[in-house]
Scaffold this active site. Structure first.
Site, PDB file in Angstrom:
ATOM      1  N   ASP A  36       2.688  23.887   3.986  1.00  0.00           N
ATOM      2  CA  ASP A  36       3.431  24.549   2.904  1.00  0.00           C
ATOM      3  C   ASP A  36       3.696  23.552   1.775  1.00  0.00           C
ATOM      4  O   ASP A  36       3.427  23.818   0.596  1.00  0.00           O
ATOM      5  CB  ASP A  36       4.758  25.070   3.491  1.00  0.00           C
ATOM      6  CG  ASP A  36       5.488  26.050   2.588  1.00  0.00           C
ATOM      7  OD1 ASP A  36       6.617  26.431   2.935  1.00  0.00           O
ATOM      8  OD2 ASP A  36       4.931  26.438   1.541  1.00  0.00           O
ATOM      9  N   GLY A 127       2.604  23.607  14.027  1.00  0.00           N
ATOM     10  CA  GLY A 127       3.231  22.345  13.623  1.00  0.00           C
ATOM     11  C   GLY A 127       4.719  22.398  13.888  1.00  0.00           C
ATOM     12  O   GLY A 127       5.165  22.476  15.034  1.00  0.00           O
TER      13      GLY A 127
END
Ligand code: APR
Length: 176
Positions: A36, A127
């Site tokens: 992100d 993650g």
């Protein structure tokens, strides 16, 4: 019907010149770490502005877990970013698998609606959100293969891995 292709690569997703890259976002859609953060850094501030302009479905939530939203890619080589929010792994009894499956389905549905020919997925939820890798990879491959049995768009789906462990997990499965 020409069959769509599925590919595994090891790369930084922000460098890929494709129709759409998928962002593993959070429900605010206001950026974060991991992929992100990398996507927002590479896309530039217009991406954050475009995300902020998306309607909140409830306070601070622009994209509920399991759903997806699409924006332009701005400075990225990719034309679009499809933002999806994976589940946080809480042991497996909180509907995580179904929510993660929905991330793939909803991202592919948006890709289809926007005539996206090539779409690249990171390993969503693998993650920070802690989803066990083998289960997440098997689910991702199953959902993509299921979609591509019904549709010809997108014609090319790429699993973009960051590191040898994730790459090996996808390659082990897709060679079968
Ligand atoms: N290119 C491709 N893959 C990447 C990149 C990159 N540049 N950077 C990280 N990854 C990989 C990670 O190694 C991992 O395999 O993306 C996968 C997803 O990891 P995260 O980015 O941590 O995403 P996730 O587990 O879904 O957690 C989402 O993290 O960054 C925050 O705002 C985000 O709150 C959200 C949460």
């Amino acid at each position: 019907m020409t069959r769509a292709t599925i590919e595994v690569i090891e790369a930084d997703i922000t460098t890929l010149n494709v129709d759409a890259i998928v962002n593993a976002a959070n429900e605010t859609l206001l950026g974060g770490g991991g992929v992100d953060g990398a996507i927002h850094r590479a896309a530039g501030p217009d991406l954050l502005a475009a995300c902020r302009a998306l309607p909140e479905v409830r306070p601070n939530v622009r994209c509920p877990t399991g759903q997806a939203r699409i924006t332009p890619g701005f400075r990225l080589p990719a034309k679009y970013v499809i933002h999806t929010v994976g589940p946080v792994w809480e042991g497996g009894d909180e509907g995580e698998a179904e929510l993660l499956a929905n991330c793939y389905r909803e991202s592919l549905r948006l890709a289809w609606e926007h005539d996206v020919r090539s779409i690249v997925f990171p390993a969503i939820s693998c993650g920070v959100y802690g989803h066990p890798l083998t289960a997440a990879v098997a689910l991702a491959v199953r959902e993509v293969r299921g979609f591509l049995r019904r549709e010809t768009t997108p014609g090319h789906v790429v699993f973009c891995c960051f590191g040898a462990t994730v790459t090996a997990a996808y390659r082990r499965l897709l060679q079968n």
